[in-house]
Design a protein around this motif. Sequence first.
Motif, PDB file in Angstrom:
ATOM      1  N   UNK A 114      -1.482   8.546   1.387  1.00  0.00           N
ATOM      2  CA  UNK A 114      -0.064   8.226   1.525  1.00  0.00           C
ATOM      3  C   UNK A 114       0.525   8.770   2.819  1.00  0.00           C
ATOM      4  N   UNK A 115      -0.140   9.733   3.437  1.00  0.00           N
ATOM      5  CA  UNK A 115       0.368  10.308   4.676  1.00  0.00           C
ATOM      6  C   UNK A 115      -0.268   9.678   5.910  1.00  0.00           C
ATOM      7  N   UNK A 116      -0.925   8.572   5.752  1.00  0.00           N
ATOM      8  CA  UNK A 116      -1.535   7.879   6.888  1.00  0.00           C
ATOM      9  C   UNK A 116      -0.450   7.065   7.589  1.00  0.00           C
ATOM     10  N   UNK A 117       0.144   7.641   8.601  1.00  0.00           N
ATOM     11  CA  UNK A 117       1.343   7.087   9.234  1.00  0.00           C
ATOM     12  C   UNK A 117       1.119   5.673   9.758  1.00  0.00           C
ATOM     13  N   UNK A 118       0.011   5.472  10.434  1.00  0.00           N
ATOM     14  CA  UNK A 118      -0.213   4.193  11.092  1.00  0.00           C
ATOM     15  C   UNK A 118      -0.286   3.042  10.088  1.00  0.00           C
ATOM     16  N   UNK A 119      -0.800   3.296   8.874  1.00  0.00           N
ATOM     17  CA  UNK A 119      -0.866   2.235   7.860  1.00  0.00           C
ATOM     18  C   UNK A 119       0.534   1.783   7.459  1.00  0.00           C
ATOM     19  N   UNK A 120       1.471   2.707   7.337  1.00  0.00           N
ATOM     20  CA  UNK A 120       2.853   2.332   7.033  1.00  0.00           C
ATOM     21  C   UNK A 120       3.441   1.470   8.156  1.00  0.00           C
ATOM     22  N   UNK A 161       6.340 -11.777   8.452  1.00  0.00           N
ATOM     23  CA  UNK A 161       6.731 -12.630   7.324  1.00  0.00           C
ATOM     24  C   UNK A 161       8.244 -12.750   7.200  1.00  0.00           C
ATOM     25  N   UNK A 162       8.978 -12.171   8.174  1.00  0.00           N
ATOM     26  CA  UNK A 162      10.448 -12.192   8.232  1.00  0.00           C
ATOM     27  C   UNK A 162      11.080 -11.500   7.029  1.00  0.00           C
ATOM     28  N   UNK A 163      10.376 -10.549   6.461  1.00  0.00           N
ATOM     29  CA  UNK A 163      10.938  -9.700   5.413  1.00  0.00           C
ATOM     30  C   UNK A 163      11.395  -8.406   6.086  1.00  0.00           C
ATOM     31  N   UNK A 164      12.509  -8.498   6.791  1.00  0.00           N
ATOM     32  CA  UNK A 164      12.934  -7.401   7.647  1.00  0.00           C
ATOM     33  C   UNK A 164      13.411  -6.189   6.852  1.00  0.00           C
ATOM     34  N   UNK A 165      13.946  -6.386   5.685  1.00  0.00           N
ATOM     35  CA  UNK A 165      14.418  -5.254   4.890  1.00  0.00           C
ATOM     36  C   UNK A 165      13.249  -4.367   4.464  1.00  0.00           C
ATOM     37  N   UNK A 166      12.184  -4.984   3.940  1.00  0.00           N
ATOM     38  CA  UNK A 166      11.011  -4.199   3.554  1.00  0.00           C
ATOM     39  C   UNK A 166      10.299  -3.630   4.778  1.00  0.00           C
ATOM     40  N   UNK A 167      10.313  -4.374   5.881  1.00  0.00           N
ATOM     41  CA  UNK A 167       9.699  -3.869   7.107  1.00  0.00           C
ATOM     42  C   UNK A 167      10.403  -2.600   7.569  1.00  0.00           C
ATOM     43  N   UNK A 168      11.719  -2.615   7.517  1.00  0.00           N
ATOM     44  CA  UNK A 168      12.476  -1.425   7.907  1.00  0.00           C
ATOM     45  C   UNK A 168      12.140  -0.252   6.996  1.00  0.00           C
ATOM     46  N   UNK A 169      11.946  -0.516   5.718  1.00  0.00           N
ATOM     47  CA  UNK A 169      11.603   0.548   4.772  1.00  0.00           C
ATOM     48  C   UNK A 169      10.243   1.164   5.124  1.00  0.00           C
ATOM     49  N   UNK A 170       9.306   0.334   5.515  1.00  0.00           N
ATOM     50  CA  UNK A 170       7.980   0.848   5.891  1.00  0.00           C
ATOM     51  C   UNK A 170       8.049   1.694   7.158  1.00  0.00           C
TER      52      UNK A 170
END
Length: 705
Positions: free
Chosen positions: A508-514, A524-533
């Motif tokens: 869970x602490x693998x920064x680059x994967x997030x 995929x133009x899911x900007x809200x979830x992208x911002x969360x990641x």
Amino acid sequence: MESLLVNSVEKNLTQFMFSNAIFLCERLLADFPSEVNLQLLARCYLSNGQPYSAYYILKGSKTPQSRYLFALSCFKLDLLGEAEAALLSTVEQQIPGGAAGHYLLGLIYRYAGRKNSSVEQFRIALSCDPLCWEAYAQLCSLGVAEEASTVFGNVAAQRLQKTHVPQRINFSEGETKDQLIDSDKASKDISVWQTEHVPGENQQDLKVKQLGAEIPPDTDNQRNASSHTNGWDLNTPSPVLPQVLDVPPPMLYKNMRRPEVEGLMSVHGEPRKKFVCEEESSEAPEESRRRRSARIAAKRKIPMFHHSPSESNGVPSLSSMIGKCRIQSSKEATTSGQSINDTGSSVDDEQNSNPRGSSLDPFSLMSGISEMLNLLKILGDGHRSLHMYNCQEALLIYQKLSEKQYNTHWVLMQVGKAYVELQDYFSADSVFTLAHQKYPYALEGMDTYSTVLYHLKEEMRLGYLAQELIAIDRLSPESWCASGNYYSLRKDHEAALKMFRRAIQLNERFTYAHTLCGHELAALEDFEDAERCYRKALSIDTRHYNAWYGLGMTYIHQEKFEFAQHQFQLALQINPRSSVIMCYFGIALHESKRNDEALKMMEKAIVADARNPISKYFKANILANLGDYHKALKVLEELKDSAPQESSVHALLGKIYKQVKLYDKAVLNFGIALDLNPSTSDAVKIKACMERLIVPDELETEEDL
């Protein structure tokens, strides 16, 4: 029976027979219940990847050894509050474990978001043990590391000398005795493995309190610190790269399998060895002893180990870097010794010349300390420069290393990452390929390697790499990041997202994967979830500038240009040399009608990396939008010579020639742009512009390409 069981458990731990060690240690604790035997069982559980078991049996223990092991178990279970309380549970707030305890507390503070406290603990760890390299690496990743020449200088040498070199004390009539000064006693720290009397234990218990070396904190969760790569997915020109080298694809090792035991830890079952001088024979003549003592007293200056500076003042050429990466031939391996270690001596020879625990000349030890600290200075300076994103300087520093040291996996990974940050993907590919061929079992840094192949659009090689990494270790997040990059290159963003989420499940602490998850969600133009990641990645590592860049790009797509400017500004504070970030910062400024600032930012991006065509392309685009067509054409004509295969450059040229009514040149450039296989959306726009060439300007609906 107790001594037999203790020795057997320690032997099993040394031989990685963790299940057998647990079985025997449970028998030991049943018949001989004591605190020290409880700690031994906890070590067995931790070594076998069972921190929850160690947590339950150690809960409530108050001795320093137990507190450290309990804190380590809590850390592995992500119980940061309990881990901190265990390390600070005494009134004096004496941290158990010396350097290891302070390092663990520093990790706890860092993951809890308490940067200043973590920095303090890492520095204390280095002061306790100058060879605690991971503490310095953490300071580098936090951007607060001092120069390596300061950290590994005279103070560090004196500390190591007090720890490892015996002091000679003169007694009457010329007699001498050796006195060893323990490092933990010198700093008044309590060692994790220090033997102390616990009420209720007998003397036999005290004799077997040799718990071995310290168990290091889990470093698997920290591999993200070095994963700083760029995951941009652009329809604009890609960076122009040097000529590709003739590099063979990575070797495949499909038959390799993960060992049965998961999460092997470094366990040293033997107690700390103290170096002592060989006592002189009582039969030797007294005069000879006096002469030897005089010779020893005369040797006070130890020759320092210096590395020759680099001959070049600029960025080292790839050929010179690869020259140090050459793989040892079988002939070299044979002549260097019969073992596989890189020191060039066989195991038998090493044991005969200097068996572990045997006496060494104190002056040899002091010379070794000097050489080790000089090596750490070079490695530290290079690592610090890389984390400050002064990558050219980092490459020059690593050139100072000897061939053997340069040829190690860790150094090659640092060199490859430096080339990645310089956007020299072909050079990075060559270094990573050689490193992977030499160390096919090492997975650290392979996520960065897969990103390099992604940028080079090497779909087949990237697929081979992903399959190979999965075959070697299915439980490594790097393996799944490589698979995700492969699917992302094929525009299968849903599958790529699954791969990256699998990597997060493993660590869970693998920064680059997030961050990679954020890139796919943005595609995929899911900007809200992208911002969360992206924000999750920043909660782990605030200096992960790729996440700040990703946030800025999501805001640009949502036309929140003021927000985008703020994110790009934060990214530039971390990496002030990134021409790509400067470029998109300029775009955000231009969209906010701050054209003068935008053009200055584009000029700054061009100066930062003249090979990157993106900044020149957007500078011409801004000039065209401002109606300065002649300056825009001048920039684009220069860019066309350096990037002749970019369809977007020819499309913009066609648009500008159309505006200045040079229709023949406009049609020519539009045709070239279509021949270069642009994206579907760009192709539609180019054809629409060609169809409207004969339509008067006042009837046109202007569209941006």
